[in-house]
Design a protein around this motif. Structure first.
Motif, mmCIF file in Angstrom:
data_model
loop_
_atom_site.group_PDB
_atom_site.id
_atom_site.type_symbol
_atom_site.label_atom_id
_atom_site.label_comp_id
_atom_site.label_asym_id
_atom_site.label_seq_id
_atom_site.Cartn_x
_atom_site.Cartn_y
_atom_site.Cartn_z
ATOM 1 N N GLY A 6 -2.523 22.535 123.365
ATOM 2 C CA GLY A 6 -4.433 21.893 122.356
ATOM 3 C C GLY A 6 -3.981 20.539 123.393
ATOM 4 O O GLY A 6 -3.682 20.475 124.390
ATOM 5 N N SER A 51 -3.100 26.211 130.330
ATOM 6 C CA SER A 51 -3.285 26.116 128.526
ATOM 7 C C SER A 51 -2.045 27.112 127.897
ATOM 8 O O SER A 51 -3.024 27.623 126.904
ATOM 9 C CB SER A 51 -4.601 26.204 128.995
ATOM 10 N N CYS A 64 -3.710 23.935 119.328
ATOM 11 C CA CYS A 64 -4.983 24.263 120.232
ATOM 12 C C CYS A 64 -5.468 24.811 118.518
ATOM 13 O O CYS A 64 -4.928 24.376 117.883
ATOM 14 C CB CYS A 64 -5.319 25.093 121.483
#
Length: 69
Positions: A6, A51, A64
């Protein structure tokens, strides 16, 4: 690779990487520890950019938010 990091996780890693690089460049940390910190900083930056953290996979961690359909 699906994203599993996230925004908050990515920002924290980037801040830590910048601090580690700063310690290296100012010679606050030297020797073997300096190279270990630089390797960690590079890994933090790389995982933040894409990510995705491979260490999260075995533990099923996802920081996330899931997309609502």
């Amino acid at each position: 690779m699906k994203k599993n990091m996230g925004t908050a996780d990515r920002i924290i890693r980037i801040i830590l990487a910048v601090v580690m690089i700063g310690l290296f460049l100012t010679d606050a940390i030297t020797g073997t520890w300096a190279y270990v910190l630089m390797a960690a900083a590079i890994i933090f930056l790389l995982t933040s950019v894409i990510s995705f953290c491979p260490l999260y996979l075995p533990f099923g961690i996802k920081t996330c938010k899931e997309k609502q359909s």
